[in-house]
Design a protein around this motif. Structure first.
Motif, short mmCIF file in Angstrom:
data_model
loop_
_atom_site.label_atom_id
_atom_site.label_comp_id
_atom_site.label_asym_id
_atom_site.label_seq_id
_atom_site.Cartn_x
_atom_site.Cartn_y
_atom_site.Cartn_z
N SER A 1 0.85 -1.19 0.00
CA SER A 1 0.00 0.00 0.00
C SER A 1 0.88 1.24 0.00
N ALA A 2 0.31 2.35 -0.42
CA ALA A 2 1.08 3.59 -0.52
C ALA A 2 1.57 4.07 0.84
N ASP A 3 0.80 3.80 1.90
CA ASP A 3 1.20 4.26 3.24
C ASP A 3 2.13 3.29 3.95
N GLY A 4 2.43 2.14 3.34
CA GLY A 4 3.36 1.19 3.93
C GLY A 4 2.77 0.34 5.04
N LEU A 5 1.48 0.46 5.32
CA LEU A 5 0.87 -0.30 6.41
C LEU A 5 0.48 -1.71 5.98
N LEU A 6 0.49 -1.98 4.68
CA LEU A 6 0.22 -3.31 4.15
C LEU A 6 1.30 -3.62 3.12
N ALA A 7 2.01 -4.72 3.32
CA ALA A 7 3.07 -5.07 2.38
C ALA A 7 3.39 -6.55 2.52
N ALA A 8 3.84 -7.17 1.41
CA ALA A 8 4.24 -8.57 1.44
C ALA A 8 5.14 -8.84 0.24
N GLU A 9 5.98 -9.88 0.37
CA GLU A 9 6.85 -10.27 -0.73
C GLU A 9 7.17 -11.75 -0.63
N VAL B 1 3.08 -21.39 2.25
CA VAL B 1 4.32 -22.12 2.03
C VAL B 1 5.55 -21.26 2.26
N ALA B 2 5.54 -20.01 1.81
CA ALA B 2 6.74 -19.17 1.90
C ALA B 2 6.35 -17.71 1.91
N GLY B 3 7.33 -16.86 2.28
CA GLY B 3 7.13 -15.42 2.25
C GLY B 3 6.72 -14.84 3.59
N ALA B 4 6.57 -13.53 3.62
CA ALA B 4 6.18 -12.81 4.84
C ALA B 4 5.35 -11.60 4.44
N ALA B 5 4.56 -11.11 5.40
CA ALA B 5 3.69 -9.97 5.14
C ALA B 5 3.62 -9.10 6.38
N TYR B 6 3.43 -7.81 6.15
CA TYR B 6 3.18 -6.86 7.24
C TYR B 6 1.78 -6.29 7.04
N VAL B 7 0.90 -6.62 7.97
CA VAL B 7 -0.47 -6.11 7.97
C VAL B 7 -0.61 -5.36 9.28
N HIS B 8 -0.43 -4.06 9.22
CA HIS B 8 -0.29 -3.24 10.42
C HIS B 8 -1.35 -3.59 11.46
N PRO B 9 -0.93 -3.88 12.71
CA PRO B 9 0.44 -3.79 13.23
C PRO B 9 1.16 -5.15 13.31
#
Length: 673
Positions: free
Chosen positions: A198-206, A232-240
């Motif tokens: 997201s543009a505000d950085g509060l939601l991100a994953a790769e 299976v793999a990866g990580a995400a940030y879903v504030h907080p």
């Protein structure tokens, strides 16, 4: 006239086209009223076949999987239709006036009664097959999510604004199959190289990767289904929350009459032995009808850091500490919480001090209880002890009567050194959008000698007792009704208008008015190695404001208490008071003469500081005016008499605090002018 035998009509059309080719016809146009198939229905079908092999197939309307479109159009750059079948190459599809971003080839065999479609979507490939019984299969490999969403939008409706703002990416592989004989739908899919931001950085994953399996069987007018999903793999940030791969879900349920029911869902997640849920959703309009959710065997050390701390106290994640185990059960109806159950087993909860100190903590906690929206319940928790910095608390219990809109707690007596902290009349009630609390608090007499030793403070004599008749608390605020009264140094301190905002946050703010009366200067100065002063003082601090526990504003005045008592000040105390006044302070006896006397008489003491913008506006004994612009901090009296005069009326607050700290810690002797 409706046409139900689609293959027969296409075969007839092929014969017409073949005959047209024999007779030299350049264009053939055909209209069909309706074609019906178990999967799709088309009405008002128009077909135009040009001599150059191009084909246009348009319907007035079409229905597929319960959704309708107007004027769907198929265009083929190269087409063939004969008695054996139909083929379209370089096909494009237009729905609701929009050309879908994919190219495909279609081949239909009249004798077998099947259709095969091969579509290229970016670098991905989709292959679909449909036979005369309605059996359907779809294979997809390397399909990019962005392109798939663009194609699926006319079928699924416009994408939510939130999803568009995340710019999701992924590649999809898998297979979908429908068997009409058993009325069974299956899907196996893998998502790879997924991500969003997201543009505000509060939601991100790769680097996301998921595997999903669906098995659904049509039963009458509904469906029975089961789902398996694994991260299976990866990580995400879903504030907080910061989420990592590993969770796996198994669920089963039914879909009938517009209701999606989850009979059982089991989630495997780090830090919890078992997560189980049952639920029911209404699909139109969407809403939660019922939910029963339970977490069993929560490891508070692992799950607390990962889940509880970010959700409950996002600003204090690094300071919170958990251990022990817990069980939680939640019940909801129509989106409203109906019941909540909590059980604790040897649980310990702590908040480390902001500057790395001990902080506060409770535990071990054993017990629990339930809250219900419809009936009263009870709660009991045994607390093995606690601490506040280096101050230890003894064992006590928490007992409460819980009602739907309020809770009342039994009197709690918490052992504190040789006294006790007593919390009485403690209650919670539901306010508009949050819960509010009230209580009265009393500190039964505690030895100051034991208290100061426990807190690593200079040793003090006497006892400490306090009374807070009315404490109010709601999210983000603690306020005091009435006065906080503390007995100390044979006098008392009274605080009114006490209000604390964000007490555990980084933007904490305290405001109050403080009144101090009849403090014994002998005990006070002896405690802090300030020298020796006999007598008593009063103090008033108006408009006190602390931001992040540091003073930012106040109007403070210290003055001798009224009354008859012995008033003497030692040479060492004179030097220290002069040090607080800075280079502008002056003792009204020469330095050499001061050395002849160990103590001096005084008439009164007085000092005022009005703090604004980091600067203290200084003044001295009230009502004393001096022609030289100075102010009297000590007015002499008796024999020998001594005055201490200050001349610097604006002092940097931090510098003043540093001077006081040096006087207490090092007891430096200042230079007198």
């Amino acid at each position: 006239m409706p046409v139900r035998g689609a293959w027969g009509w296409l075969a007839l059309l092929a014969c017409v086209l073949w005959a047209g080719g024999v007779w030299g016809v350049q264009r053939i146009a055909l209209e069909i009223g309706e074609i019906r198939h178990p999967v799709a229905t088309m009405g008002g079908l128009q077909l135009r076949f040009e001599a150059d092999g191009t084909l246009l197939l348009r319907a007035r309307s079409a229905r597929f999987a319960g959704r309708e479109w107007s004027a769907p159009t198929l265009r083929c750059a190269s087409a063939r239709l004969d008695v054996q079948g139909f083929r379209c190459d370089e096909g494009r599809l237009e729905l609701d006036g929009k050309v879908l971003p994919l190219r495909f080839a279609v081949e239909a065999a009249f004798e077998r009664g099947d259709v095969r479609v091969v579509a290229r979507l970016g670098d991905g490939l989709i292959e679909a097959a449909l036979d005369r019984t309605g059996a359907t299969s779809v294979l997809f490999s390397g399909v990019e999510l962005e392109a798939l969403l663009a194609v699926a939008a006319p079928f699924a409706g416009a994408l939510p604004v939130q999803l568009k703002g995340l710019n999701p990416v992924a590649k999809l592989n898998g297979a979908v199959a429908w068997g009409p004989a058993r009325r069974r739908l299956t899907m196996n899919a893998q998502l790879e190289e997924g991500g969003f931001a997201s543009a505000d950085g509060l939601l991100a994953a790769e680097a996301l990767a998921f595997a999903v399996h669906l098995d659904a069987t049509e039963q009458g007018s509904g469906w029975s289904w089961s789902v398996g999903a694994r991260w299976v793999a990866g990580a995400a940030y879903v504030h907080p929350l910061y989420l990592e791969s590993g969770p796996a879900l198994e669920a089963r349920g039914t879909l009938h009459a517009g209701r999606l029911r989850v009979h059982e869902a089991v989630l495997a997640v780090d830090g919890v032995e078992r997560v189980r849920a049952e639920s029911a959703f209404v699909l139109d309009p969407p809403g939660l009808e019922r939910l029963e959710f339970s977490l069993q065997g929560i490891d508070l050390d692992r799950a607390g850091k990962r889940w509880l701390a970010p959700l409950l106290f996002p600003a204090q994640v690094d300071r919170l500490r958990f251990s022990g185990r817990a069980d939680v059960r939640l019940e909801m109806r129509a989106g409203v919480v109906e019941g909540l159950t909590l059980q604790l087993d040897e649980a310990v909860l702590g908040l480390r001090g902001a500057a790395g100190g001990e902080g506060v903590g409770l535990g071990p906690l054993v017990g629990g209880g339930s809250w219900s929206r419809t009936q009263p319940t009870e709660m009991r928790v045994a607390v093995g002890g606690g601490y506040w910095e280096k101050l230890a608390l003894g064992a006590f219990s928490i007992e409460a009567h819980l009602a739907p809109e309020h809770a009342s707690f039994a009197r709690m007596e918490i052992p504190l050194l040789d006294g006790a902290l007593v919390i009485d009349e403690f209650g919670l009630k539901r306010g508009p959008g949050h819960w509010e609390g009230r209580a009265s608090v009393v500190i039964e007499p505690v030895s100051m000698r034991a208290l100061t030793a426990a807190l690593d403070l200079p040793e003090m004599s006497g006892v400490l007792s306090a009374s807070l008749p009315g404490v109010r608390a709601n999210p983000g605020e603690i306020a005091l009704d009435g006065a906080l009264v503390v007995s100390v140094f044979d006098g008392y301190l009274q605080a009114t208008g006490l209000r604390l905002l964000e007490p555990f946050g980084v933007a904490s703010h305290l405001s109050a008015d403080i009144e101090v009366r009849h403090l014994d200067l002998h005990q006070l100065t002896e405690t802090f190695s300030f020298g020796n002063i006999t007598g008593f003082i009063d103090a008033d601090v108006r408009g006190l404001e602390l931001a992040r526990w540091r003073p930012v504003a106040f109007d403070a005045r210290i003055a001798s208490s009224p009354g008859e008592y012995r008033r003497r000040i030692s040479q060492r105390a004179v030097e220290n008071i002069s040090a607080l006044g800075g280079a502008g302070a002056l003792a009204a006896l020469q330095r050499g003469l001061i050395g002849f006397f160990e103590s001096f008489g005084y008439r009164e003491l007085g000092l005022r500081c009005v703090l604004r913008d980091g600067v203290c506006a200084m003044d001295g004994v009230e009502g004393v005016q001096r022609s030289d612009g100075g102010f009297a901090i000590v007015r002499g009296g008796g024999v020998p008499a001594l005055d201490v005069i200050g001349y610097n009326r604006r002092v940097d607050w931090n510098e003043l605090v540093d001077r006081l700290q040096r006087v207490i810690d090092e007891n430096v002797s200042p230079e007198l002018h």
